[in-house]
Design a protein around this motif. Structure first.
Motif, PDB file in Angstrom:
ATOM      1  N   ASP A 272       0.869  -1.175   0.000  1.00 55.30           N
ATOM      2  CA  ASP A 272       0.000   0.000   0.000  1.00 55.30           C
ATOM      3  C   ASP A 272       0.908   1.229   0.000  1.00 55.30           C
ATOM      4  N   ASN A 273       1.335   1.647  -1.187  1.00 52.66           N
ATOM      5  CA  ASN A 273       2.368   2.685  -1.308  1.00 52.66           C
ATOM      6  C   ASN A 273       2.051   3.994  -0.596  1.00 52.66           C
ATOM      7  N   PRO A 274       0.866   4.573  -0.741  1.00 51.11           N
ATOM      8  CA  PRO A 274       0.586   5.843  -0.041  1.00 51.11           C
ATOM      9  C   PRO A 274       0.682   5.717   1.481  1.00 51.11           C
ATOM     10  N   LEU A 275       0.223   4.590   2.017  1.00 52.82           N
ATOM     11  CA  LEU A 275       0.268   4.386   3.470  1.00 52.82           C
ATOM     12  C   LEU A 275       1.709   4.215   3.946  1.00 52.82           C
ATOM     13  N   VAL A 276       2.503   3.456   3.200  1.00 57.58           N
ATOM     14  CA  VAL A 276       3.926   3.283   3.544  1.00 57.58           C
ATOM     15  C   VAL A 276       4.633   4.631   3.535  1.00 57.58           C
ATOM     16  N   GLN A 277       4.386   5.402   2.506  1.00 52.89           N
ATOM     17  CA  GLN A 277       5.016   6.712   2.346  1.00 52.89           C
ATOM     18  C   GLN A 277       4.699   7.625   3.517  1.00 52.89           C
ATOM     19  N   ALA A 278       3.439   7.666   3.911  1.00 56.90           N
ATOM     20  CA  ALA A 278       3.013   8.526   5.018  1.00 56.90           C
ATOM     21  C   ALA A 278       3.626   8.080   6.342  1.00 56.90           C
ATOM     22  N   LEU A 279       3.636   6.786   6.607  1.00 59.63           N
ATOM     23  CA  LEU A 279       4.153   6.272   7.869  1.00 59.63           C
ATOM     24  C   LEU A 279       5.653   6.533   8.016  1.00 59.63           C
ATOM     25  N   VAL A 280       6.409   6.330   6.943  1.00 58.13           N
ATOM     26  CA  VAL A 280       7.858   6.573   7.002  1.00 58.13           C
ATOM     27  C   VAL A 280       8.135   8.045   7.302  1.00 58.13           C
ATOM     28  N   LEU A 281       7.400   8.931   6.672  1.00 55.51           N
ATOM     29  CA  LEU A 281       7.596  10.365   6.907  1.00 55.51           C
ATOM     30  C   LEU A 281       7.199  10.757   8.328  1.00 55.51           C
ATOM     31  N   ILE A 282       6.124  10.185   8.836  1.00 62.06           N
ATOM     32  CA  ILE A 282       5.666  10.504  10.187  1.00 62.06           C
ATOM     33  C   ILE A 282       6.675  10.011  11.216  1.00 62.06           C
ATOM     34  N   TYR A 283       7.151   8.773  11.060  1.00 61.00           N
ATOM     35  CA  TYR A 283       8.137   8.228  11.998  1.00 61.00           C
ATOM     36  C   TYR A 283       9.433   9.045  11.953  1.00 61.00           C
ATOM     37  N   SER A 284       9.835   9.466  10.762  1.00 60.02           N
ATOM     38  CA  SER A 284      11.048  10.276  10.636  1.00 60.02           C
ATOM     39  C   SER A 284      10.873  11.620  11.337  1.00 60.02           C
ATOM     40  N   SER A 285       9.725  12.227  11.156  1.00 60.03           N
ATOM     41  CA  SER A 285       9.449  13.520  11.794  1.00 60.03           C
ATOM     42  C   SER A 285       9.469  13.399  13.316  1.00 60.03           C
ATOM     43  N   ILE A 286       8.900  12.308  13.824  1.00 57.12           N
ATOM     44  CA  ILE A 286       8.880  12.076  15.273  1.00 57.12           C
ATOM     45  C   ILE A 286      10.299  11.947  15.815  1.00 57.12           C
ATOM     46  N   GLY A 287      11.138  11.185  15.107  1.00 59.45           N
ATOM     47  CA  GLY A 287      12.514  10.997  15.542  1.00 59.45           C
ATOM     48  C   GLY A 287      13.297  12.296  15.560  1.00 59.45           C
ATOM     49  N   ILE A 288      13.156  13.095  14.530  1.00 64.03           N
ATOM     50  CA  ILE A 288      13.880  14.368  14.439  1.00 64.03           C
ATOM     51  C   ILE A 288      13.403  15.347  15.511  1.00 64.03           C
ATOM     52  N   LEU A 289      12.087  15.429  15.710  1.00 60.06           N
ATOM     53  CA  LEU A 289      11.547  16.308  16.742  1.00 60.06           C
ATOM     54  C   LEU A 289      12.003  15.865  18.128  1.00 60.06           C
ATOM     55  N   GLY A 290      12.056  14.560  18.348  1.00 63.45           N
ATOM     56  CA  GLY A 290      12.507  14.043  19.637  1.00 63.45           C
ATOM     57  C   GLY A 290      13.939  14.440  19.946  1.00 63.45           C
ATOM     58  N   LEU A 291      14.815  14.380  18.944  1.00 64.65           N
ATOM     59  CA  LEU A 291      16.211  14.770  19.141  1.00 64.65           C
ATOM     60  C   LEU A 291      16.332  16.256  19.470  1.00 64.65           C
ATOM     61  N   LEU A 292      15.554  17.072  18.773  1.00 67.42           N
ATOM     62  CA  LEU A 292      15.587  18.515  19.018  1.00 67.42           C
ATOM     63  C   LEU A 292      15.125  18.839  20.439  1.00 67.42           C
ATOM     64  N   LEU A 293      13.993  18.260  20.838  1.00 64.29           N
ATOM     65  CA  LEU A 293      13.472  18.519  22.181  1.00 64.29           C
ATOM     66  C   LEU A 293      14.403  17.955  23.255  1.00 64.29           C
ATOM     67  N   GLY A 294      15.079  16.851  22.929  1.00 63.73           N
ATOM     68  CA  GLY A 294      16.022  16.266  23.879  1.00 63.73           C
ATOM     69  C   GLY A 294      17.176  17.198  24.184  1.00 63.73           C
ATOM     70  N   ASP A 295      17.720  17.849  23.158  1.00 58.84           N
ATOM     71  CA  ASP A 295      18.803  18.809  23.364  1.00 58.84           C
ATOM     72  C   ASP A 295      18.350  19.964  24.254  1.00 58.84           C
ATOM     73  N   LEU A 296      17.135  20.447  23.995  1.00 61.24           N
ATOM     74  CA  LEU A 296      16.618  21.576  24.773  1.00 61.24           C
ATOM     75  C   LEU A 296      16.358  21.173  26.221  1.00 61.24           C
ATOM     76  N   LEU A 297      15.828  19.977  26.411  1.00 61.51           N
ATOM     77  CA  LEU A 297      15.553  19.507  27.776  1.00 61.51           C
ATOM     78  C   LEU A 297      16.851  19.316  28.565  1.00 61.51           C
ATOM     79  N   MET A 298      17.881  18.805  27.894  1.00 57.26           N
ATOM     80  CA  MET A 298      19.165  18.621  28.556  1.00 57.26           C
ATOM     81  C   MET A 298      19.725  19.968  29.016  1.00 57.26           C
ATOM     82  N   ALA A 299      19.550  20.990  28.200  1.00 56.88           N
ATOM     83  CA  ALA A 299      20.041  22.321  28.557  1.00 56.88           C
ATOM     84  C   ALA A 299      19.257  22.904  29.731  1.00 56.88           C
ATOM     85  N   LEU A 300      17.955  22.620  29.789  1.00 58.59           N
ATOM     86  CA  LEU A 300      17.142  23.109  30.903  1.00 58.59           C
ATOM     87  C   LEU A 300      17.513  22.412  32.208  1.00 58.59           C
ATOM     88  N   CYS A 301      17.884  21.117  32.093  1.00 57.67           N
ATOM     89  CA  CYS A 301      18.263  20.362  33.290  1.00 57.67           C
ATOM     90  C   CYS A 301      19.624  20.794  33.828  1.00 57.67           C
TER      91      CYS A 301
END
Length: 315
Positions: A272-301
């Motif tokens: 199901d190409n459209p579904l695969v495409q959407a899921l890969v992009l969503i998972y990638s976005s989650i990972g990138i956002l998590g890394l960004l927020l992690g850096d900021l949280l470490m600085a706050l701590c």
């Protein structure tokens, strides 16, 4: 900090742009049957070609790519072809997330509280019973395949504690085993790293100086050792929380939870190409956002970390 945040946001957007481009190009290498579902075998070559042209898949790649970027910016990921024909991909995902998210958040909370506590005990009682038991648990969780202890929990622990072995939305008691199962690796991870970071902090000069000033061992642990040891761990918390959206493939399958866990695998298997495409992009976005927020949280701590310096987060 604002300068650093803007810089990281730009880096994140650029990374997503690269990922989206790669995903788009890879999807164009997938079998064309993924755009037709079960109807593909019933169509002759002329019908297939006409349909591909109608979908814009015979346009030049740059034209397709620009159209793809525009759709993403609008939040339009297309419709499912095989998994749930003609249903918006985002609608499918939104229906799955409410099942995976509570279990994921519960597992992160359990893993964090129990894992940190075990790690603190292991560090305080190094080479004694708590440390040896904790190390044994970490070794078992990392050495034994997850499928083995998940099955053990489902078959034996459920019988011992008289808990349901399958998920039932109307029975909260059936949520206990899946949540605990998902948290086991997190407990081992946080325990191992908390112990390691605490032992590292306990060798620092400022600890010896604090002891020489007469600071009690309890205050020393709470105010300095545990706090400073938690800083590196905090960096990975946002990513852990955000990734709960994706669910656990094996646990959700084992306990019959209709969440996100197996959605990507099912979409790939059914092409199901459209579904695969959407899921890969969503998972990638989650990972990138998590890394960004992690850096900021470490600085706050830890205020000693300077985000605006060369090379990002520096002490």
């Amino acid at each position: 900090m604002l300068k650093y945040i803007l810089k990281r946001l730009l880096q994140s957007v650029f990374t997503l742009f690269i990922i989206a481009t790669v995903v788009f190009l890879l999807m164009r290498l997938m079998p064309e049957s993924g755009y037709f579902g079960e109807e593909f075998d019933k169509m002759d070559p002329e019908q297939i070609e006409a349909s591909l042209k109608a979908m814009g898949l015979r346009d030049p790649i740059p034209v397709q790519l620009m159209r793809f970027y525009t759709s993403i910016l609008k939040g339009d990921f297309g419709k499912s072809i095989v998994f749930r024909p003609n249903v918006d991909v985002m609608k499918i995902i939104k229906q799955k997330v409410p099942y995976s998210l509570p279990f994921g958040l519960a597992s992160v909370a359990i893993g964090l509280v129990v894992g940190i506590s075990i790690g603190v005990l292991m560090a305080r009682f190094k080479h004694r019973a708590p440390d040896m038991l904790g190390n044994a648990y970490v070794v078992i969780i990392n050495a034994v395949p997850a499928a083995v202890y998940y099955l053990f929990i489902q078959i034996y622990i459920s019988d011992l504690l008289k808990l349901p072995i399958l998920y039932d939305a109307d029975k909260p008691v059936s949520w206990i085993l899946p949540a605990v199962s998902m948290s086991l690796s997190g407990i081992a991870y946080y325990a191992m790293w908390m112990r390691r970071y605490m032992l590292d902090q306990m060798t620092k000069d400022y600890i010896s100086f604090a002891r020489a000033k007469g600071l009690s061992n309890k205050k020393l642990m709470v105010r300095h050792v545990v706090r400073n040891a938690f800083v590196p761990i905090a960096q990975y918390l946002p990513a852990s929380v955000l990734m709960t959206i994706s669910g656990s493939i094996y646990v959700e399958s084992l306990f019959s939870i209709p969440g996100m866990g197996g959605l990507l695998i099912a979409a790939v298997q059914r092409q199901d190409n459209p579904l695969v495409q959407a899921l890969v992009l969503i998972y990638s976005s989650i990972g990138i956002l998590g890394l960004l927020l992690g850096d900021l949280l470490m600085a706050l701590c830890d205020p000693r970390i300077k985000l605006g310096g060369k090379g990002g987060a520096n002490r």
